[in-house]
Design a protein around this motif. Sequence first.
Motif, PDB file in Angstrom:
ATOM      1  N   GLY A 113       0.960  -1.037  -0.165  1.00 26.71           N
ATOM      2  CA  GLY A 113       0.127  -0.258  -0.093  1.00 26.71           C
ATOM      3  C   GLY A 113       0.810   1.170  -0.092  1.00 26.71           C
ATOM      4  O   GLY A 113       0.668   2.296  -0.667  1.00 26.71           O
ATOM      5  N   GLY A 114       1.919   1.245   0.781  1.00 25.76           N
ATOM      6  CA  GLY A 114       2.750   2.541   0.994  1.00 25.76           C
ATOM      7  C   GLY A 114       3.281   2.577  -0.598  1.00 25.76           C
ATOM      8  O   GLY A 114       3.588   3.962  -1.013  1.00 25.76           O
ATOM      9  N   ASN A 115       3.691   1.761  -1.422  1.00 26.61           N
ATOM     10  CA  ASN A 115       4.528   1.926  -2.624  1.00 26.61           C
ATOM     11  C   ASN A 115       3.512   2.507  -3.620  1.00 26.61           C
ATOM     12  O   ASN A 115       3.394   3.086  -4.545  1.00 26.61           O
ATOM     13  N   ILE A 116       2.059   1.598  -3.516  1.00 28.63           N
ATOM     14  CA  ILE A 116       0.978   2.224  -4.387  1.00 28.63           C
ATOM     15  C   ILE A 116       0.745   3.645  -4.216  1.00 28.63           C
ATOM     16  O   ILE A 116       0.477   4.562  -5.216  1.00 28.63           O
ATOM     17  N   CYS A 117       0.691   4.167  -2.960  1.00 27.18           N
ATOM     18  CA  CYS A 117       0.349   5.478  -2.780  1.00 27.18           C
ATOM     19  C   CYS A 117       1.715   6.244  -2.528  1.00 27.18           C
ATOM     20  O   CYS A 117       1.546   7.221  -1.979  1.00 27.18           O
ATOM     21  N   LEU A 118       2.781   5.948  -3.095  1.00 22.44           N
ATOM     22  CA  LEU A 118       4.027   6.621  -2.834  1.00 22.44           C
ATOM     23  C   LEU A 118       3.969   8.181  -2.989  1.00 22.44           C
ATOM     24  O   LEU A 118       3.134   8.444  -4.167  1.00 22.44           O
ATOM     25  N   ASP A 119       4.556   9.037  -2.379  1.00 24.87           N
ATOM     26  CA  ASP A 119       4.217  10.237  -2.326  1.00 24.87           C
ATOM     27  C   ASP A 119       5.055  10.708  -3.518  1.00 24.87           C
ATOM     28  O   ASP A 119       5.854  10.298  -3.913  1.00 24.87           O
ATOM     29  N   THR A 120       4.672  11.862  -4.437  1.00 22.91           N
ATOM     30  CA  THR A 120       5.384  12.437  -5.612  1.00 22.91           C
ATOM     31  C   THR A 120       6.531  13.267  -5.088  1.00 22.91           C
ATOM     32  O   THR A 120       6.433  13.725  -3.815  1.00 22.91           O
ATOM     33  N   ARG A 121       7.374  13.302  -5.687  1.00 25.00           N
ATOM     34  CA  ARG A 121       8.888  14.143  -5.285  1.00 25.00           C
ATOM     35  C   ARG A 121       9.593  14.893  -6.555  1.00 25.00           C
ATOM     36  O   ARG A 121       9.149  14.457  -7.768  1.00 25.00           O
ATOM     37  N   CYS A 122      10.173  15.737  -6.241  1.00 23.04           N
ATOM     38  CA  CYS A 122      11.082  16.483  -6.925  1.00 23.04           C
ATOM     39  C   CYS A 122      12.337  17.044  -6.518  1.00 23.04           C
ATOM     40  O   CYS A 122      12.482  17.038  -5.031  1.00 23.04           O
ATOM     41  N   ILE A 123      13.127  17.460  -7.092  1.00 21.88           N
ATOM     42  CA  ILE A 123      14.625  18.035  -6.280  1.00 21.88           C
ATOM     43  C   ILE A 123      14.136  19.269  -5.363  1.00 21.88           C
ATOM     44  O   ILE A 123      14.989  19.572  -4.955  1.00 21.88           O
ATOM     45  N   TYR A 124      13.076  19.851  -5.359  1.00 22.54           N
ATOM     46  CA  TYR A 124      12.856  21.207  -4.477  1.00 22.54           C
ATOM     47  C   TYR A 124      12.024  20.611  -3.566  1.00 22.54           C
ATOM     48  O   TYR A 124      12.083  21.343  -2.315  1.00 22.54           O
ATOM     49  N   TYR A 125      11.285  19.527  -3.543  1.00 22.83           N
ATOM     50  CA  TYR A 125      10.290  19.247  -2.223  1.00 22.83           C
ATOM     51  C   TYR A 125      11.255  18.137  -1.387  1.00 22.83           C
ATOM     52  O   TYR A 125      10.901  18.119  -0.321  1.00 22.83           O
ATOM     53  N   ASN A 126      11.643  17.270  -1.959  1.00 23.29           N
ATOM     54  CA  ASN A 126      12.480  16.252  -1.091  1.00 23.29           C
ATOM     55  C   ASN A 126      13.825  16.593  -0.538  1.00 23.29           C
ATOM     56  O   ASN A 126      14.792  16.144  -0.895  1.00 23.29           O
ATOM     57  N   GLN A 127      13.911  17.689   0.331  1.00 21.19           N
ATOM     58  CA  GLN A 127      15.022  18.434   0.603  1.00 21.19           C
ATOM     59  C   GLN A 127      14.735  18.565   2.494  1.00 21.19           C
ATOM     60  O   GLN A 127      13.488  18.456   2.633  1.00 21.19           O
ATOM     61  N   SER A 128      15.768  18.923   3.092  1.00 19.14           N
ATOM     62  CA  SER A 128      15.472  19.431   4.406  1.00 19.14           C
ATOM     63  C   SER A 128      14.823  20.705   4.586  1.00 19.14           C
ATOM     64  O   SER A 128      14.658  21.224   3.549  1.00 19.14           O
ATOM     65  N   GLU A 129      14.259  20.623   5.782  1.00 14.64           N
ATOM     66  CA  GLU A 129      13.463  22.069   5.872  1.00 14.64           C
ATOM     67  C   GLU A 129      14.126  23.232   5.709  1.00 14.64           C
ATOM     68  O   GLU A 129      13.711  24.263   5.180  1.00 14.64           O
ATOM     69  N   TRP A 130      15.443  23.428   6.190  1.00 12.78           N
ATOM     70  CA  TRP A 130      16.404  24.499   6.008  1.00 12.78           C
ATOM     71  C   TRP A 130      16.735  24.678   4.771  1.00 12.78           C
ATOM     72  O   TRP A 130      16.600  26.010   4.128  1.00 12.78           O
ATOM     73  N   TRP A 131      16.789  23.838   3.949  1.00  9.83           N
ATOM     74  CA  TRP A 131      17.038  23.924   2.148  1.00  9.83           C
ATOM     75  C   TRP A 131      16.011  24.534   1.784  1.00  9.83           C
ATOM     76  O   TRP A 131      16.122  25.285   0.869  1.00  9.83           O
ATOM     77  N   ARG A 132      14.642  23.819   1.696  1.00 10.89           N
ATOM     78  CA  ARG A 132      13.510  24.317   1.318  1.00 10.89           C
ATOM     79  C   ARG A 132      13.452  25.885   1.494  1.00 10.89           C
ATOM     80  O   ARG A 132      12.802  26.527   0.814  1.00 10.89           O
ATOM     81  N   GLY A 133      13.374  26.236   3.136  1.00 10.15           N
ATOM     82  CA  GLY A 133      13.466  27.545   3.278  1.00 10.15           C
ATOM     83  C   GLY A 133      14.219  28.331   2.635  1.00 10.15           C
ATOM     84  O   GLY A 133      13.898  29.504   2.281  1.00 10.15           O
TER      85      GLY A 133
END
Length: 338
Positions: A113-133
């Motif tokens: 179920g986790g793989n079927i519903c895997l969150d979408t991602r990109c190089i701007y989203y899947n980063q640490s909070e300080w990086w995104r900020g």
Amino acid sequence: MDALPEFEVVQPSTLDEAIALRGRHPESSLLGGGTDLIVNIRRGIVAPSMLIELNRVSELRVIKADARTLEVGSSVKVADLAAHPDVEQHYPVVAQAAKLIAGPTHRNMGTVGGNICLDTRCIYYNQSEWWRGANHHCLKTTGEICHVAPKSRGVCFATYSGDLAPALLTLAAEIDLIGPLGKRTIPLSGLYIGYARQDQPITESTGDGKYYLSLRPGEFVAAVRARNTSGLRSAYEKVRIRRSIEYPVAGVAVALRRDGDKLIDLRVAITGTNPRPVLLDGTAEICDRPLDDRTFQRLDDLVRDQVMAMKTTFTPGHYRRRVASVLVRRVVERLFAA
């Protein structure tokens, strides 16, 4: 974010308990193996106040596979699916996709179920909070712009990368969804709504990289089911930067049937390129003919027209599209010759 925020973990032992908990706490997140969710919590991407851990619900841990049908519960471990002898024999595309998910430790923890519903991602989203900020939060979190496509007028282009979905799509799988309002069964293709189109508004059936699943409030995946087709040959391959752990640059599932030198049935699904797994439209139109250069050219055209060429990973979008095209040709040739 290094330290995890506070949250409560509850462990229902029956499906009814899980449904009731989900209904009372719609803001909760479901926990299977946690290989994606816990990473997102640690990065500060999500901060649920409650995790509903489903691994004790026996109804969700069932695998039934024979020459006619396949049924897999959402809490089945990916490693168990990959090693199931009847899945390997009758549904090789599913077993192969499961074996290529991440690394061995992830497969021992991660769930179907986790793989079927895997969150979408990109190089701007899947980063640490300080990086995104520091880089101004993107549309998928708290920002107002999709950094992948800044002129996209509020559309998110994050990419879906699950491996099981394309394999199951080539088998015309159905999915059982359950929630406070009851159970419903839909085609697996109907679960994915991430089209990232700018010419139509986001709705319950057409979404983007942020709104990529058609789940209703409180709903979750209970099981996925598929039927076998006599004479169907199937396989899954993917390309990734590193051999394990890495998400696919592109992954391709193919199922086909042949009659003599003619291709009579062809199904192709691709992951890692769009905000949804792409089940290629138009493959039926290139069947009932020999598998020749003309057929492959038309197949290349379908891939080119339907695979998104956006830079959502560290590889250029046009490179991923080319990889997908080469993989499709490689797997089709191999299965046709088998």
